[in-house]
Design a protein around this motif. Structure first.
Motif, PDB file in Angstrom:
ATOM      1  N   GLU A  14      20.653 -25.094 -47.905  1.00 20.29           N
ATOM      2  CA  GLU A  14      22.093 -25.375 -48.773  1.00 20.29           C
ATOM      3  C   GLU A  14      22.717 -26.289 -48.471  1.00 20.29           C
ATOM      4  O   GLU A  14      22.366 -27.885 -47.416  1.00 20.29           O
ATOM      5  N   LYS A  15      24.200 -26.813 -48.825  1.00 20.18           N
ATOM      6  CA  LYS A  15      25.063 -28.533 -48.272  1.00 20.18           C
ATOM      7  C   LYS A  15      25.080 -28.864 -46.901  1.00 20.18           C
ATOM      8  O   LYS A  15      25.717 -27.679 -45.901  1.00 20.18           O
ATOM      9  N   GLY A  16      24.966 -29.503 -46.437  1.00 22.25           N
ATOM     10  CA  GLY A  16      25.132 -29.665 -44.746  1.00 22.25           C
ATOM     11  C   GLY A  16      24.013 -29.292 -43.808  1.00 22.25           C
ATOM     12  O   GLY A  16      24.224 -29.450 -42.935  1.00 22.25           O
ATOM     13  N   SER A  17      22.793 -28.855 -44.699  1.00 21.65           N
ATOM     14  CA  SER A  17      21.565 -28.326 -43.165  1.00 21.65           C
ATOM     15  C   SER A  17      21.342 -29.033 -42.322  1.00 21.65           C
ATOM     16  O   SER A  17      20.793 -29.117 -41.428  1.00 21.65           O
ATOM     17  N   ALA A  18      21.302 -30.139 -43.789  1.00 25.41           N
ATOM     18  CA  ALA A  18      20.398 -31.870 -42.931  1.00 25.41           C
ATOM     19  C   ALA A  18      22.020 -32.006 -41.417  1.00 25.41           C
ATOM     20  O   ALA A  18      20.643 -32.130 -40.684  1.00 25.41           O
ATOM     21  N   ASN A  19      22.920 -31.807 -41.430  1.00 28.69           N
ATOM     22  CA  ASN A  19      23.737 -32.129 -40.841  1.00 28.69           C
ATOM     23  C   ASN A  19      23.496 -30.749 -38.822  1.00 28.69           C
ATOM     24  O   ASN A  19      23.881 -31.554 -38.011  1.00 28.69           O
ATOM     25  N   ARG A  20      23.736 -29.542 -39.889  1.00 32.14           N
ATOM     26  CA  ARG A  20      23.397 -28.679 -38.502  1.00 32.14           C
ATOM     27  C   ARG A  20      21.826 -29.068 -37.967  1.00 32.14           C
ATOM     28  O   ARG A  20      22.205 -28.500 -36.917  1.00 32.14           O
ATOM     29  N   ARG A  21      20.650 -29.702 -38.791  1.00 33.44           N
ATOM     30  CA  ARG A  21      19.127 -29.473 -38.261  1.00 33.44           C
ATOM     31  C   ARG A  21      19.210 -30.420 -36.794  1.00 33.44           C
ATOM     32  O   ARG A  21      19.426 -31.145 -35.383  1.00 33.44           O
ATOM     33  N   LYS A  22      20.206 -31.936 -37.375  1.00 35.32           N
ATOM     34  CA  LYS A  22      20.661 -32.935 -36.702  1.00 35.32           C
ATOM     35  C   LYS A  22      21.335 -32.388 -34.898  1.00 35.32           C
ATOM     36  O   LYS A  22      21.230 -32.507 -33.747  1.00 35.32           O
ATOM     37  N   ARG A  23      22.304 -31.613 -35.482  1.00 34.10           N
ATOM     38  CA  ARG A  23      23.078 -30.360 -34.197  1.00 34.10           C
ATOM     39  C   ARG A  23      21.985 -30.245 -33.446  1.00 34.10           C
ATOM     40  O   ARG A  23      22.819 -30.269 -32.219  1.00 34.10           O
ATOM     41  N   ALA A  24      21.267 -29.059 -34.457  1.00 33.79           N
ATOM     42  CA  ALA A  24      20.590 -28.377 -33.378  1.00 33.79           C
ATOM     43  C   ALA A  24      19.574 -29.477 -32.427  1.00 33.79           C
ATOM     44  O   ALA A  24      19.244 -29.035 -31.324  1.00 33.79           O
ATOM     45  N   ILE A  25      18.749 -30.023 -33.075  1.00 36.72           N
ATOM     46  CA  ILE A  25      17.853 -30.873 -32.526  1.00 36.72           C
ATOM     47  C   ILE A  25      19.238 -31.914 -30.732  1.00 36.72           C
ATOM     48  O   ILE A  25      17.956 -31.795 -30.090  1.00 36.72           O
ATOM     49  N   ALA A  26      20.053 -32.516 -31.284  1.00 41.13           N
ATOM     50  CA  ALA A  26      20.508 -32.816 -29.978  1.00 41.13           C
ATOM     51  C   ALA A  26      20.942 -31.799 -29.089  1.00 41.13           C
ATOM     52  O   ALA A  26      20.684 -32.098 -27.930  1.00 41.13           O
ATOM     53  N   GLY A  27      21.263 -30.336 -29.775  1.00 40.09           N
ATOM     54  CA  GLY A  27      21.012 -29.233 -28.758  1.00 40.09           C
ATOM     55  C   GLY A  27      20.390 -28.962 -27.560  1.00 40.09           C
ATOM     56  O   GLY A  27      19.817 -28.870 -27.010  1.00 40.09           O
ATOM     57  N   VAL A  28      19.134 -29.295 -28.121  1.00 40.14           N
ATOM     58  CA  VAL A  28      17.557 -28.969 -27.435  1.00 40.14           C
ATOM     59  C   VAL A  28      17.490 -29.902 -26.370  1.00 40.14           C
ATOM     60  O   VAL A  28      17.101 -30.345 -24.988  1.00 40.14           O
ATOM     61  N   LEU A  29      17.849 -31.598 -27.130  1.00 35.53           N
ATOM     62  CA  LEU A  29      17.809 -32.195 -25.786  1.00 35.53           C
ATOM     63  C   LEU A  29      19.374 -32.358 -24.952  1.00 35.53           C
ATOM     64  O   LEU A  29      18.979 -32.611 -23.643  1.00 35.53           O
ATOM     65  N   ASN A  30      20.323 -31.743 -25.468  1.00 35.97           N
ATOM     66  CA  ASN A  30      21.349 -31.581 -24.246  1.00 35.97           C
ATOM     67  C   ASN A  30      20.907 -29.948 -23.449  1.00 35.97           C
ATOM     68  O   ASN A  30      22.181 -29.814 -21.937  1.00 35.97           O
ATOM     69  N   THR A  31      20.497 -29.318 -23.776  1.00 32.04           N
ATOM     70  CA  THR A  31      19.896 -28.461 -22.808  1.00 32.04           C
ATOM     71  C   THR A  31      19.280 -28.107 -22.165  1.00 32.04           C
ATOM     72  O   THR A  31      19.026 -27.522 -20.782  1.00 32.04           O
ATOM     73  N   PHE A  32      17.573 -29.199 -22.799  1.00 31.88           N
ATOM     74  CA  PHE A  32      16.526 -28.462 -21.698  1.00 31.88           C
ATOM     75  C   PHE A  32      16.425 -29.874 -20.542  1.00 31.88           C
ATOM     76  O   PHE A  32      15.581 -30.273 -20.239  1.00 31.88           O
ATOM     77  N   HIS A  33      17.059 -31.074 -21.905  1.00 35.95           N
ATOM     78  CA  HIS A  33      17.146 -32.730 -21.089  1.00 35.95           C
ATOM     79  C   HIS A  33      15.482 -33.209 -20.505  1.00 35.95           C
ATOM     80  O   HIS A  33      15.286 -33.478 -19.594  1.00 35.95           O
ATOM     81  N   PRO A  34      14.421 -32.983 -21.831  1.00 32.95           N
ATOM     82  CA  PRO A  34      13.156 -32.828 -21.986  1.00 32.95           C
ATOM     83  C   PRO A  34      12.743 -34.801 -21.098  1.00 32.95           C
ATOM     84  O   PRO A  34      13.989 -36.185 -21.666  1.00 32.95           O
ATOM     85  N   THR A  35      11.925 -34.823 -20.381  1.00 33.17           N
ATOM     86  CA  THR A  35      11.266 -36.609 -20.822  1.00 33.17           C
ATOM     87  C   THR A  35      11.082 -36.747 -21.634  1.00 33.17           C
ATOM     88  O   THR A  35      10.997 -37.961 -22.032  1.00 33.17           O
ATOM     89  N   LEU A  36      10.628 -36.371 -22.802  1.00 39.36           N
ATOM     90  CA  LEU A  36       9.181 -36.507 -23.577  1.00 39.36           C
ATOM     91  C   LEU A  36       9.496 -35.448 -25.259  1.00 39.36           C
ATOM     92  O   LEU A  36       9.756 -34.273 -24.597  1.00 39.36           O
ATOM     93  N   VAL A  37       9.788 -36.277 -26.506  1.00 38.73           N
ATOM     94  CA  VAL A  37       9.695 -34.872 -27.161  1.00 38.73           C
ATOM     95  C   VAL A  37       9.253 -35.494 -28.288  1.00 38.73           C
ATOM     96  O   VAL A  37       8.749 -36.326 -28.799  1.00 38.73           O
ATOM     97  N   LEU A  38       7.837 -34.240 -28.660  1.00 37.10           N
ATOM     98  CA  LEU A  38       7.191 -35.440 -29.631  1.00 37.10           C
ATOM     99  C   LEU A  38       7.369 -34.268 -31.138  1.00 37.10           C
ATOM    100  O   LEU A  38       7.250 -33.248 -31.307  1.00 37.10           O
ATOM    101  N   PHE A  39       7.900 -35.117 -32.090  1.00 40.33           N
ATOM    102  CA  PHE A  39       8.275 -34.244 -33.060  1.00 40.33           C
ATOM    103  C   PHE A  39       7.172 -34.242 -34.155  1.00 40.33           C
ATOM    104  O   PHE A  39       6.635 -35.424 -34.274  1.00 40.33           O
ATOM    105  N   GLN A  40       7.452 -33.587 -35.488  1.00 43.69           N
ATOM    106  CA  GLN A  40       6.396 -33.986 -36.500  1.00 43.69           C
ATOM    107  C   GLN A  40       7.561 -33.491 -37.536  1.00 43.69           C
ATOM    108  O   GLN A  40       8.811 -32.707 -37.688  1.00 43.69           O
ATOM    109  N   GLU A  41       7.455 -33.776 -38.589  1.00 39.31           N
ATOM    110  CA  GLU A  41       7.940 -33.838 -40.151  1.00 39.31           C
ATOM    111  C   GLU A  41       9.491 -33.885 -39.378  1.00 39.31           C
ATOM    112  O   GLU A  41      10.174 -33.680 -40.241  1.00 39.31           O
TER     113      GLU A  41
END
Length: 333
Positions: A14-41
């Motif tokens: 749907e329209k706006g899903s890329a922005n939702r994806r970014k906010r959720a990724i930021a949410g992982v960082l702000n919720t768990f405060h990881p030292t390293l994140v290993l992304f794929q795709e």
């Protein structure tokens, strides 16, 4: 030190899903405060303050490395991240292929991101970190198994050259059970965990680490518990997986150097490792205490055998490094 695996691919329904994806990724960082994140795709060219991420709350401490297939996000307040020269990897790959250690056609570099990671603070850790995105699972299972075997041969050789242990983590596109059945875990551990309900029977995101880098508290992250993660399962195919790298505050076991003379004298080179001691140069430690502490590490790892150790001391400010110079196995009695 906390790590997170996260394949952030998925349908853009749907329209706006890329922005939702970014906010959720930021949410992982702000919720768990990881030292390293290993992304794929990871489809963006990076997480930059003045890019399309400018309205997304990404802490300034994070620095992005890699490309769309595989990338790593580092907390640079805690870590020193060193980019590996691609030429160094290419030359090693070509050399191993010429010598028949790797098959023709195996090309791992475009599917991985590799960094040399070192902590800035105690407890110290120094290792190779590899984010990996395995070939698509439409390939034959035997091809995916061979791909993983070849990857481990390549990384283990590079780790031997660098004298560093390693962590490989990501989306292997290969079931955990198949990897465990086919991979010799003498020098590495493949870590299991309980996936979220929707990923049961499809556990393909996992950690592989040298024995010197023990991981703990491995668990799936429910997107619904993440800041701005409501409904995120609709746009992400995978769930993040968190882990903790456990390091000993007094001593850090380092990768054994097979070229060391004392290692060559042993039937099982895995019995010997180099130890570093975290020392305050302003507060000298009694050498005898240190010797028994190192000895204790070996006895703990091999209850039936004790070791006679001779060592030399070299100062690397602010830490003192003790290298094992010779080693002989004697009966525990």
């Amino acid at each position: 030190m906390s790590l997170i695996i996260s394949n952030v691919g998925g349908p853009n329904a749907e329209k706006g899903s890329a922005n939702r994806r970014k906010r959720a990724i930021a949410g992982v960082l702000n919720t768990f405060h990881p030292t390293l994140v290993l992304f794929q795709e990871f489809p963006w060219s990076g997480i930059q303050k003045y890019s399309t991420w400018k309205n997304i709350n990404i802490p300034d401490k994070y620095e992005y490395y890699g490309h769309s297939q595989a990338s790593i996000l580092c907390d640079e307040n805690e870590l020193i991240a060193k980019i590996i020269n691609p030429t160094e990897l290419i030359r090693l790959h070509d050399k191993m292929t010429r010598k028949g250690k790797l098959p023709m056609g195996f090309s791992p570099l475009e599917r991985m991101c590799i960094l040399e990671i070192e902590t800035k603070v105690v407890p110290m850790a120094h290792f190779l970190c590899i984010s990996w995105h395995g070939s698509h699972n439409s390939k034959k299972k035997t091809d995916l198994i061979n791909e993983l075997k070849n990857l481990l041969v390549f990384i283990e050789e590079f780790g031997r050259i660098k004298e560093l242990p390693f962590i490989i983590a990501g989306d292997f596109n290969l079931l955990y059970e198949k990897a465990c059945a086919e991979i010799d875990q003498l020098t590495v551990t493949i870590y299991d965990y309980t996936p979220m309900e929707r990923r049961k029977g499809r556990l393909i995101d996992f950690y592989i680490a040298s024995k010197a880098l023990p991981l703990a508290n491995i668990a799936s992250i429910d997107w619904e518990t993440v800041e701005d993660g409501k409904g995120a399962t609709e746009i992400f195919d995978h769930d993040p997986v968190i882990a903790t790298l456990t390091t000993n505050k007094s001593f850090q076991m380092h990768y054994g150097n097979e070229n060391n003379e004392c290692v060559k004298q042993l039937k099982n080179p895995a019995q010997i490792k180099t130890c570093t001691a975290d020392l305050d140069p302003q507060r000298p430690v009694h050498h005898l205490t240190l010797i028994f502490a190192i000895l204790g590490l070996f006895i703990e790892n091999e209850s039936r055998t004790s070791f006679v150790l001779l060592y030399e001391r070299t100062d690397v400010d602010p830490y003192s490094v003790f290298s094992v110079m010779s080693c002989s196995s004697i009966p525990a009695s």
